[in-house]
Design an enzyme around this catalytic site. Sequence first.
Site, PDB file in Angstrom:
ATOM      1  N   SER A 245       0.972  -1.261  -0.413  1.00  0.00           N
ATOM      2  CA  SER A 245      -0.127  -0.400  -0.176  1.00  0.00           C
ATOM      3  C   SER A 245       1.016   1.216  -0.051  1.00  0.00           C
ATOM      4  CB  SER A 245      -1.592  -0.052   1.242  1.00  0.00           C
ATOM      5  OG  SER A 245      -1.569   0.815   1.790  1.00  0.00           O
TER       6      SER A 245
ATOM      7  N   HIS B 280      -2.715  -1.632  -3.352  1.00  0.00           N
ATOM      8  CA  HIS B 280      -4.262  -0.089  -3.095  1.00  0.00           C
ATOM      9  C   HIS B 280      -3.524   0.652  -3.784  1.00  0.00           C
ATOM     10  CE1 HIS B 280      -4.678  -1.550   1.396  1.00  0.00           C
ATOM     11  NE2 HIS B 280      -4.716  -1.892  -0.106  1.00  0.00           N
TER      12      HIS B 280
ATOM     13  N   ASP C 219      -4.849  -4.261   6.154  1.00  0.00           N
ATOM     14  CA  ASP C 219      -4.717  -5.427   4.585  1.00  0.00           C
ATOM     15  C   ASP C 219      -4.115  -6.284   4.657  1.00  0.00           C
ATOM     16  OD1 ASP C 219      -5.997  -6.311   2.890  1.00  0.00           O
ATOM     17  OD2 ASP C 219      -6.134  -4.441   1.110  1.00  0.00           O
TER      18      ASP C 219
END
Length: 207
Positions: free
Chosen positions: A26, A53, A146
């Site tokens: 991310s 992401h 995540d």
Amino acid sequence: MTKTKTKSVEKDMAVHPQHYVGIGASAGGLEAITSFFKNMPTDSGLIFIVIQHLSPDYKSMMDELLSKVTDIPVEVVKDGTEPRPDHIYLIPPQKNMTIFHGKLLLESQDRSHAVLNLPIDLFLHSLAEDQGRNAIGIILSGTGSDGTRGCRAIKEAGGLVMVQSESSAKFEGMPKNVIANGLADFILPVETLPEQLLKFVKHPLAA
């Protein structure tokens, strides 16, 4: 192909199974992913699938950036793509991705605020179900958690989990969560992850 050759190929696949490497990143992931593939040889035999992401408002330049640091072919996934060894596959913006029977499947993300989108967890969980002990999850720099649930699924399926060390990550949230849950088999600076990954694939019991 003769029966002898067929048996030989089947035996080789049993000794050297295909490993699918799901890489989650991310915030700060651009540098981490680039560093990872800078240090990965082109002929590892591994299938790399990168779940990042991505902002829905900006075009990702990851495929162009990776092509400057590695000769491993880079592709943005299309629905139904069947990944091949020694290739890098990138998730497209505004999509969630899963793998089923060895094929990469895409669906549009739900962008409503009522739904928490966790594309790394989603993919790694599907990878664990589809590939079992041949599934490998790698978590790089990023905020939030995540990837943690997906890594748990990979561990439960007998696969391998590797994490970028907190000290080397630009954002430590994602690696820290995996480590805190006791799911990481290896915790290393990103530039040394490829070497350890190759050692494991060649000698899984010794690693």
